[in-house]
Design a protein around this motif. Structure first.
Motif, PDB file in Angstrom:
ATOM      1  N   TYR A  21       0.729  -1.098  -0.072  1.00  0.00           N
ATOM      2  CA  TYR A  21       0.246  -0.008   0.035  1.00  0.00           C
ATOM      3  C   TYR A  21       0.683   1.278  -0.036  1.00  0.00           C
ATOM      4  O   TYR A  21       2.031   1.159   0.635  1.00  0.00           O
ATOM      5  CB  TYR A  21      -0.932   0.005   1.278  1.00  0.00           C
ATOM      6  CG  TYR A  21      -1.998  -0.889   1.018  1.00  0.00           C
ATOM      7  CD1 TYR A  21      -3.140  -0.369   0.363  1.00  0.00           C
ATOM      8  CD2 TYR A  21      -2.032  -1.854   1.857  1.00  0.00           C
ATOM      9  CE1 TYR A  21      -4.429  -1.284   0.364  1.00  0.00           C
ATOM     10  CE2 TYR A  21      -3.111  -2.961   1.614  1.00  0.00           C
ATOM     11  CZ  TYR A  21      -4.352  -2.690   0.945  1.00  0.00           C
ATOM     12  OH  TYR A  21      -5.420  -3.518   0.726  1.00  0.00           O
ATOM     13  N   THR A  23       0.191   5.421   0.886  1.00  0.00           N
ATOM     14  CA  THR A  23      -0.693   6.139   1.417  1.00  0.00           C
ATOM     15  C   THR A  23      -0.060   7.618   1.208  1.00  0.00           C
ATOM     16  O   THR A  23       0.848   7.727   1.517  1.00  0.00           O
ATOM     17  CB  THR A  23      -1.001   5.939   2.863  1.00  0.00           C
ATOM     18  OG1 THR A  23      -1.551   4.637   2.956  1.00  0.00           O
ATOM     19  CG2 THR A  23      -2.328   6.846   3.407  1.00  0.00           C
ATOM     20  N   TRP A  31      -4.752   6.311   7.744  1.00  0.00           N
ATOM     21  CA  TRP A  31      -4.807   4.877   7.486  1.00  0.00           C
ATOM     22  C   TRP A  31      -3.921   4.309   8.600  1.00  0.00           C
ATOM     23  O   TRP A  31      -2.934   4.779   8.943  1.00  0.00           O
ATOM     24  CB  TRP A  31      -4.197   4.473   6.065  1.00  0.00           C
ATOM     25  CG  TRP A  31      -4.113   3.090   5.893  1.00  0.00           C
ATOM     26  CD1 TRP A  31      -5.479   2.348   5.585  1.00  0.00           C
ATOM     27  CD2 TRP A  31      -3.048   2.198   5.608  1.00  0.00           C
ATOM     28  NE1 TRP A  31      -4.987   0.842   5.309  1.00  0.00           N
ATOM     29  CE2 TRP A  31      -3.523   1.087   5.324  1.00  0.00           C
ATOM     30  CE3 TRP A  31      -1.849   2.329   5.373  1.00  0.00           C
ATOM     31  CZ2 TRP A  31      -2.892  -0.194   5.182  1.00  0.00           C
ATOM     32  CZ3 TRP A  31      -1.076   1.369   5.122  1.00  0.00           C
ATOM     33  CH2 TRP A  31      -1.638   0.124   4.985  1.00  0.00           C
ATOM     34  N   TYR A  33      -1.681   1.669   9.945  1.00  0.00           N
ATOM     35  CA  TYR A  33      -0.843   0.751   9.656  1.00  0.00           C
ATOM     36  C   TYR A  33       0.146   0.723  10.859  1.00  0.00           C
ATOM     37  O   TYR A  33       0.149   1.669  11.682  1.00  0.00           O
ATOM     38  CB  TYR A  33       0.082   1.285   8.607  1.00  0.00           C
ATOM     39  CG  TYR A  33       0.641   2.690   8.614  1.00  0.00           C
ATOM     40  CD1 TYR A  33       1.995   2.908   9.021  1.00  0.00           C
ATOM     41  CD2 TYR A  33      -0.173   3.787   8.244  1.00  0.00           C
ATOM     42  CE1 TYR A  33       2.479   4.251   9.312  1.00  0.00           C
ATOM     43  CE2 TYR A  33       0.613   4.865   8.120  1.00  0.00           C
ATOM     44  CZ  TYR A  33       1.814   5.428   8.800  1.00  0.00           C
ATOM     45  OH  TYR A  33       2.328   6.522   8.809  1.00  0.00           O
TER      46      TYR A  33
END
Length: 143
Positions: A21, A23, A31, A33
Motif C-alpha cells: 500500500y 498512502t 490509514w 498501519y
C-alpha cells in the motif's frame, strides 16, 4: 500523482508499507498501519511531484520524472534546429518595436495579456532577462 504548488501550504506526506500500500495524505494517520510495516516514508515539498507508475510499480519523485521526460525526446536539439527568431516589423531608431496605444491594446486583448501581467511579469523578463519574483501574501506554512 501528487503535485504541490510553489508555496506548499497544504502538506503532503506519503508512506509505503510491506503489504504494497501507498498512502498519501495531508494528515498523518489517515490509514491505520503498524510502524514495523513501513518500508519508506517522506513528504512532497513545495513545487515537487510524487507519482506512482502503475505499470511498473515504481515510485517517482520530481527528479525521476524530470529525467524521464527529458530523456524521451531531444528537446534541446529540436529547439536549436527549429527555433525562429521573431523580428519586429515596426521599429524605432534603436530597433525596438513600437506600437500605438490602440494597436497595443488590440494585441494585449488578442493574446489575453492584462496590464498587470505586462507590467509585473513581461517587463522584468524583457528588461532583466529573468522571471519576476512576487508574493501572493504571507506564505509561511502553519506549524
Amino acid at each position: 500523482v501528487c503535485l504541490l504548488d510553489r508555496n506548499g501550504l497544504r502538506p503532503a506526506r506519503w508512506v509505503t508499507t510491506k503489504n504494497g500500500y501507498i498512502t498519501l495524505a495531508s494528515e498523518i494517520g489517515v490509514w491505520d498501519y503498524k510502524p514495523e510495516d513501513v518500508i519508506a516514508k517522506g513528504r512532497v515539498g513545495p513545487g515537487q511531484i510524487f507519482a506512482v507508475d502503475t505499470e511498473t510499480g515504481q515510485i517517482l519523485d520530481t527528479d525521476a520524472i524530470d529525467n524521464r521526460l527529458k530523456s524521451r525526446h531531444p528537446y534541446k536539439r529540436w529547439l536549436r534546429q527549429h527555433a525562429l527568431r521573431i523580428q519586429a516589423t515596426l521599429t524605432d531608431d534603436q530597433g525596438v518595436a513600437s506600437y500605438d496605444a490602440d494597436q497595443l491594446k488590440q494585441y494585449m486583448k488578442m493574446f489575453q495579456v492584462t496590464f498587470e501581467e505586462r507590467d509585473q511579469v513581461l517587463r522584468p523578463l524583457g528588461e532583466q532577462g529573468q522571471e519576476a519574483v512576487g508574493s501572493m501574501g504571507d506564505d509561511t506554512p502553519m506549524a
